[in-house]
Design an enzyme around this catalytic site. Structure first.
Site, PDB file in Angstrom:
ATOM      1  N   VAL A 175      -2.536  26.516-122.584  1.00 29.99           N
ATOM      2  CA  VAL A 175      -3.862  26.358-123.198  1.00 29.99           C
ATOM      3  C   VAL A 175      -4.647  27.665-123.117  1.00 29.99           C
ATOM      4  O   VAL A 175      -5.370  28.049-124.040  1.00 29.99           O
ATOM      5  CB  VAL A 175      -4.639  25.200-122.538  1.00 29.99           C
ATOM      6  CG1 VAL A 175      -6.091  25.186-123.006  1.00 29.99           C
ATOM      7  CG2 VAL A 175      -3.964  23.875-122.848  1.00 29.99           C
ATOM      8  N   GLU A 218      -9.315  30.790-128.356  1.00 33.81           N
ATOM      9  CA  GLU A 218     -10.414  29.861-128.627  1.00 33.81           C
ATOM     10  C   GLU A 218     -11.371  30.381-129.705  1.00 33.81           C
ATOM     11  O   GLU A 218     -12.095  29.624-130.331  1.00 33.81           O
ATOM     12  CB  GLU A 218     -11.189  29.555-127.333  1.00 33.81           C
ATOM     13  CG  GLU A 218     -11.808  30.781-126.662  1.00 33.81           C
ATOM     14  CD  GLU A 218     -10.827  31.497-125.754  1.00 33.81           C
ATOM     15  OE1 GLU A 218     -11.221  32.503-125.158  1.00 33.81           O
ATOM     16  OE2 GLU A 218      -9.669  31.036-125.650  1.00 33.81           O
ATOM     17  N   ASP A 230      -8.003  25.103-169.021  1.00 31.77           N
ATOM     18  CA  ASP A 230      -9.394  24.921-169.434  1.00 31.77           C
ATOM     19  C   ASP A 230      -9.698  23.540-169.996  1.00 31.77           C
ATOM     20  O   ASP A 230     -10.823  23.072-169.938  1.00 31.77           O
ATOM     21  CB  ASP A 230      -9.787  25.992-170.464  1.00 31.77           C
ATOM     22  CG  ASP A 230      -8.835  26.031-171.651  1.00 31.77           C
ATOM     23  OD1 ASP A 230      -7.943  25.160-171.738  1.00 31.77           O
ATOM     24  OD2 ASP A 230      -8.973  26.936-172.499  1.00 31.77           O
ATOM     25  N   ASP A 263      -5.437  19.663-168.951  1.00 33.80           N
ATOM     26  CA  ASP A 263      -4.863  20.613-167.999  1.00 33.80           C
ATOM     27  C   ASP A 263      -5.139  20.220-166.551  1.00 33.80           C
ATOM     28  O   ASP A 263      -4.550  20.798-165.626  1.00 33.80           O
ATOM     29  CB  ASP A 263      -5.437  22.021-168.238  1.00 33.80           C
ATOM     30  CG  ASP A 263      -4.966  22.613-169.554  1.00 33.80           C
ATOM     31  OD1 ASP A 263      -3.865  22.246-169.999  1.00 33.80           O
ATOM     32  OD2 ASP A 263      -5.697  23.436-170.132  1.00 33.80           O
ATOM     33  N   ASP A 298      -2.429  30.502-168.935  1.00 40.89           N
ATOM     34  CA  ASP A 298      -2.604  30.197-170.346  1.00 40.89           C
ATOM     35  C   ASP A 298      -2.789  31.515-171.088  1.00 40.89           C
ATOM     36  O   ASP A 298      -3.283  32.495-170.522  1.00 40.89           O
ATOM     37  CB  ASP A 298      -3.836  29.299-170.530  1.00 40.89           C
ATOM     38  CG  ASP A 298      -3.968  28.797-171.952  1.00 40.89           C
ATOM     39  OD1 ASP A 298      -2.941  28.696-172.638  1.00 40.89           O
ATOM     40  OD2 ASP A 298      -5.099  28.500-172.374  1.00 40.89           O
TER      41      ASP A 298
END
Length: 481
Positions: free
Chosen positions: A36, A41, A396, A400, A83
Site C-alpha cells: 500500500v 496516493e 455528423d 452516424d 468522413d
C-alpha cells in the site's frame, strides 16, 4: 522494473517474518502495508490536473473534449476513420462537369469558370439574358429544372445577389442553375412542390412531385448507379426515347471519367404520373427517364495533406469513409496521400458480401470505403476493434451516432453535426477539420507520456520508503513497523 521490485520486497518481507517465527497473519499484514505504501496516493490528483490542462489546450485548438478520460485514450489512437465531406474537404461544392444528350453539353464542359458569370454578381437583368440564351436547349433546361426543384436549398435574391442556405451539394446546383439564368426562387414559384420522398442513405435517392403544366411530374436525383438501374427511358435532345445498353455504357463511362478526376457525381431523372397518392420509393422510383449527370468538386483542405503525413509518421492509419463513387473516393484519397493502391478501396456493396468474421481478418487491407451506409461504419469500427486497434470515428448525421458510440473515441462535427451526434461523441470539432483531430491526438500523446512520467516519479520516491523498511528488517531483529 519498479513493480517487480515492489513485489519482490513485499514477498521477501512476508517470508522473512515467517522464518523468524512470526505470526502468518502479522506477516501478511506487513506485506500488504508495504504494498500500500508503494501506491502513489497523489496519482489521482496528478491525473486529473494533467488531463484538465490537456482539455484546455485542446479547446484552444478547436477540439472540445466532453469526457475527461477521452484525453488519455486519444494518445493511444491507432486508426482514425474520417468522413470525407467537410472533414477532409472544404465542403464547398462547385459544379464542374455536366453530361446529357444535347448540342451544348461538350461546349459547357470546355467553358472556363471566368467565362460564366459568378453567381454572387449576376444581376437580375443578366439572369433574364442568360435564360433567353440557353432556353432553346430543352434537355439542359429540364436538367436545370430537376436540379433546382429536387432540392431543399432556401434561396433568394437580395440586392441583385444570390443568397442560399442548405446542403453544400444542393447549393452548388442552385448556383450553377443561376449562372444560366434559372433561379430556384422563380422555379419553385412556377412549379410548386406537392409532395416528396426525402433522401436517405440506404437508397441514396431523393424525389419530389410538382405540377408542370397539366401534368404531375416526378423529379429524382441521386447516386448514378441507383438512378440508372431505375431508368428505362432517356431524354435525347428534348425528346424521350427508350434507353439502350449502349446509352447506359456511355453514361457509366462518363461517370467513371468524371469520378476519376475527383468529381462527386449525381444523376437526375424524371417521369410523369397520373396521381400522387401516398408516395413511396417502391411505387414511385421506377420506370424513370434519365436526364443527365452533374460532376462537382469539393476541394481538399490544404492542411489535411500534412496532417495525414504526420499520422503516417506517428504510426496512425487514416481511413476515409464516404458515400461517393469508388473512383471519386480513390482519386481524392490518392491526392490526400491516404492510399495510392486501388486494391485498398472497397464499396459498401462489396462489404455486404463479406461475412463479419472474414471481414475482421481483412479490415487492415482497406483504407478507403466508398458508397457506404451508416450500418457499414459500425461494421468497420467493430472489425478494427476486433484486431485490438484503438479507433477514432468521425460523423455528423443522426445515423452516424451508432458508429461514433461504438468507437473508442467518437468525434462529432461542431458545424454540420446534429445534436444527436454531438451528444454521443467524446470530442467535438469546432471547425469540422481533420487536422484538428491530429492535433488533438498529438496533445493526447503528450498527456499520456506526462502521466507515465508522473507514475514513474511517484513510484520512484515510494520505493525509497520501501527499501528503507526492507533494509531495516534485514539489519534489525524487530520490524521497524
Amino acid at each position: 522494473v519498479r513493480f517487480f521490485t515492489i513485489f519482490f520486497v513485499c514477498a521477501t518481507i512476508f517470508l522473512v517474518e515467517i522464518l523468524r517465527g512470526g505470526n502468518i497473519f502479522t506477516a501478511f499484514s506487513m506485506a500488504i502495508a508495504i504494498a500500500v505504501c508503494a501506491v502513489p496516493e497523489g496519482l489521482p490528483a496528478c491525473n486529473t490536473v494533467t488531463m484538465s490542462i490537456g482539455v484546455k489546450n485542446m479547446s484552444e485548438q478547436r477540439a472540445i473534449v466532453k469526457k475527461l478520460p477521452a484525453v488519455e485514450t486519444l494518445g493511444s489512437t491507432e486508426v482514425i476513420c474520417s468522413d470525407k465531406t467537410g472533414t477532409l474537404t472544404l465542403n464547398q461544392m462547385t459544379v464542374k462537369k455536366v453530361f446529357y444528350w444535347g448540342e451544348l453539353c461538350e461546349k459547357l464542359n470546355k467553358l472556363k469558370d471566368e467565362e460564366l458569370p459568378a453567381s454572387v454578381t449576376l444581376t437580375l437583368d443578366e439572369v433574364g439574358e442568360k435564360m433567353a440564351e440557353y432556353s432553346g436547349e430543352k434537355t439542359l433546361v429540364e436538367l436545370m429544372r430537376c436540379m433546382l426543384l429536387c432540392n431543399d436549398t432556401k434561396s433568394k435574391i437580395e440586392n441583385n445577389k444570390l443568397e442560399s442556405i442548405g446542403d453544400p451539394t444542393e447549393i452548388a446546383l442552385v448556383h450553377y442553375g443561376y449562372k444560366f439564368g434559372i433561379t430556384k426562387e422563380n422555379t419553385d414559384g412556377q412549379f410548386p412542390r406537392l409532395n416528396e420522398i426525402p433522401f436517405d442513405s440506404d437508397r441514396k435517392l431523393m424525389t419530389t412531385f410538382h405540377k408542370v403544366g397539366d401534368k404531375l411530374t416526378v423529379y429524382t436525383k441521386g447516386a448514378v448507379d441507383n438512378i440508372l438501374s431505375r431508368c428505362n427511358r432517356i431524354l435525347d435532345n428534348g425528346k424521350i426515347r427508350k434507353i439502350t445498353n449502349a446509352d447506359k455504357e456511355l453514361i457509366l463511362q462518363k461517370n467513371t471519367e468524371f469520378a476519376s478526376k475527383a468529381l462527386r457525381m449525381l444523376a437526375f431523372a424524371t417521369k410523369t404520373v397520373e396521381k400522387i397518392g401516398k408516395p413511396t420509393s417502391a411505387n414511385t422510383e421506377f420506370d424513370l427517364c434519365f436526364i443527365g449527370l452533374v460532376g462537382m468538386i469539393d476541394p481538399p483542405r490544404e492542411e489535411v495533406k500534412d496532417a495525414i503525413k504526420t499520422c503516417k509518421q506517428a504510426g496512425i492509419t487514416t481511413v476515409m469513409i464516404t458515400g461517393d463513387h469508388k473512383d471519386t473516393a480513390f482519386a481524392i484519397a490518392k491526392e490526400l496521400g491516404i492510399c495510392g493502391d486501388p486494391k485498398k478501396v472497397i464499396t459498401g456493396q462489396e462489404l455486404d458480401e463479406i461475412p463479419d468474421e472474414a471481414f475482421a481478418t481483412k479490415v487492415n487491407n482497406y483504407q478507403v470505403y466508398a458508397r457506404v451506409s451508416p450500418e457499414h461504419k459500425v461494421r468497420i469500427v467493430k472489425a478494427l476493434k476486433a484486431n485490438d486497434k484503438i479507433v477514432a470515428m468521425t460523423g455528423d448525421g443522426v445515423n452516424d451516432a451508432p458508429s461514433i458510440k461504438s468507437a473508442d473515441i467518437g468525434v462529432g462535427m461542431g458545424i454540420t453535426g446534429t445534436d444527436v451526434t454531438k451528444n454521443v461523441a467524446d470530442m467535438i470539432l469546432a471547425d469540422d477539420n481533420f487536422a484538428t483531430i491530429v492535433e488533438a491526438v498529438r496533445e493526447g500523446r503528450g498527456i499520456y507520456a506526462n502521466i507515465r512520467r508522473v507514475i514513474e516519479f511517484l513510484l520512484g520516491t515510494n520505493i525509497g520508503e520501501i527499501i528503507t523498511v526492507f533494509a531495516a528488517m534485514l539489519l534489525w531483529h524487530k520490524t521497524p513497523l
